[in-house]
Design an enzyme around this catalytic site. Structure first.
Site, PDB file in Angstrom:
ATOM      1  N   LYS A 235      -3.654  -3.683  -7.670  1.00  0.00           N
ATOM      2  CA  LYS A 235      -4.038  -2.823  -6.102  1.00  0.00           C
ATOM      3  C   LYS A 235      -5.253  -4.067  -5.021  1.00  0.00           C
ATOM      4  O   LYS A 235      -5.636  -3.829  -4.343  1.00  0.00           O
ATOM      5  CB  LYS A 235      -4.309  -1.921  -5.969  1.00  0.00           C
ATOM      6  CG  LYS A 235      -3.637  -0.503  -6.684  1.00  0.00           C
ATOM      7  CD  LYS A 235      -3.988   1.038  -7.156  1.00  0.00           C
ATOM      8  CE  LYS A 235      -4.480   1.684  -5.152  1.00  0.00           C
ATOM      9  NZ  LYS A 235      -5.213   3.123  -5.429  1.00  0.00           N
TER      10      LYS A 235
ATOM     11  N   SER B  99      -4.315  13.899  -0.504  1.00  0.00           N
ATOM     12  CA  SER B  99      -4.982  13.098  -0.899  1.00  0.00           C
ATOM     13  C   SER B  99      -6.106  14.031  -0.286  1.00  0.00           C
ATOM     14  O   SER B  99      -5.873  14.235   0.509  1.00  0.00           O
ATOM     15  CB  SER B  99      -5.193  11.693  -0.151  1.00  0.00           C
ATOM     16  OG  SER B  99      -6.313  10.808   0.062  1.00  0.00           O
TER      17      SER B  99
ATOM     18  N   TYR C  90      -3.704   6.445   6.952  1.00  0.00           N
ATOM     19  CA  TYR C  90      -3.952   7.139   5.975  1.00  0.00           C
ATOM     20  C   TYR C  90      -3.187   8.863   5.384  1.00  0.00           C
ATOM     21  O   TYR C  90      -2.678   9.261   5.404  1.00  0.00           O
ATOM     22  CB  TYR C  90      -3.767   6.370   4.736  1.00  0.00           C
ATOM     23  CG  TYR C  90      -4.302   6.450   2.915  1.00  0.00           C
ATOM     24  CD1 TYR C  90      -2.611   6.652   2.607  1.00  0.00           C
ATOM     25  CD2 TYR C  90      -5.072   7.023   2.390  1.00  0.00           C
ATOM     26  CE1 TYR C  90      -2.520   7.303   1.403  1.00  0.00           C
ATOM     27  CE2 TYR C  90      -4.824   8.077   1.292  1.00  0.00           C
ATOM     28  CZ  TYR C  90      -3.777   7.975   0.316  1.00  0.00           C
ATOM     29  OH  TYR C  90      -3.523   8.568  -0.953  1.00  0.00           O
TER      30      TYR C  90
END
Length: 315
Positions: free
Chosen positions: A177, A116, A139
């Protein structure tokens, strides 16, 4: 057989469809369907089998036979940047990915996984180097830590291993989402419901709506994954963005242009996001280009209308 973890999710289901477009249907999708709405992402896809993520992990750790595997494309993760249960995030994102890597290395199976762009934190440089990385949430930290785990191992691994640092991905099959869906998705809903788009006022030296991100259409993300499958000698950690930052205003104008109506309203910048908000991201694409990837990426002026067409056709 191809294994796609997170295969019922946003990017994973698009990769499944990308494999289908090549005539590949021998696919094992691994996911967590506690949120059963994600199954709709696979309703028009062809796969051979499905396995729950925990059962699949148990099978590989127990050494149970899975059959010949062409590649593992690991997209499954807890992707909520607001999740602060570190034990949970590290188990799902870090430990799980380590187990898959170990299995792939032991069986000489290519391993592509989702990292990411969040590993870069506030930037300002977005290059695949340790000195550019400063994650700001659990995350991001879980993704960063696996990349750090992999780096010293890469030279000794014979099979392909590639980590893809996705920037701001938007496009079909992200409706499940909710609040974590792309701004393009939310802009479409806002225009249909109220005819007005809400953007943040200025922050970090940027004017209203002029905060800039590297927005990439999911079709381009799929194309990079498929290219890597076609080039098994390419390993490493790579940014996957367009290489060009564009403003939220540009995304808004592209959405308004497709809808043929709408206006922009600027709202106060949230206090809780100050110091934790990426006002600028722009992928340094040198590493992927040097590896041989030469396809062009869609700017938002092309990608957003394309996405609006898909949303309209799939309501």
């Amino acid at each position: 057989m191809y294994i796609v973890t997170g295969g019922a999710g946003f990017i994973g289901s698009n990769i499944v469809k990308g494999l289908n477009a090549r005539g590949i249907t021998d696919i094992l999708v691994v996911d967590d369907l506690t949120d059963g709405r994600k199954c709709l992402n696979l309703a028009d896809a062809d796969i051979r089998d499905y396995a729950d993520k925990d059962e699949f992990l148990r099978r590989i750790e127990a050494g149970e036979g899975i059959g010949p595997v062409e590649a593992v494309i690991h997209q499954g993760a807890c992707s909520a940047t607001t999740e602060w249960n570190g034990q949970y995030v590290m188990q799902v994102n870090f430990a799980y990915t380590k187990a898959l890597l170990a299995w792939c290395v032991a069986h000489d199976v290519p391993f592509l996984y989702a990292s990411s762009a969040s590993v870069y934190g506030m930037g300002p440089e977005f290059r695949e180097a340790r000195e550019c990385e400063r994650p700001l949430n659990m995350y991001a930290y879980s993704k960063f830590l696996f990349d750090c785990h992999l780096r010293p191992l890469l030279a000794g691994i014979r099979s392909q291993v590639a980590g893809l640092r996705y920037f701001n991905v938007y496009g079909p099959r992200e409706q499940h989402k909710g609040g974590m869906a792309s701004v393009a998705f939310h802009f479409d809903g806002q225009l249909r419901e109220a005819g007005k788009l809400k953007l943040f006022e200025g922050s970090d030296g940027y004017g209203p709506g002029e905060q800039r991100r590297d927005f990439i259409h999911v079709d381009d993300v799929v194309a990079v994954n498929l290219w890597l499958l076609d080039n098994p000698k390419v390993s490493g950690i790579f940014n996957v963005g367009t290489g060009r930052a564009q403003s939220f205003n540009e995304v808004a104008r592209a959405a308004i242009g497709w809808h043929g109506q709408g206006e922009i309203e600027y709202i106060p910048f949230p206090e809780q996001l100050k110091g934790r908000y990426q006002s600028f991201t722009e992928a340094d694409m040198s590493a992927l280009r040097a590896a041989g990837y030469d396809r062009q990426f869609m700017p938002v002026e092309v990608g957003v209308p394309k996405y609006m067409e898909w949303l309209a056709a799939n309501r």
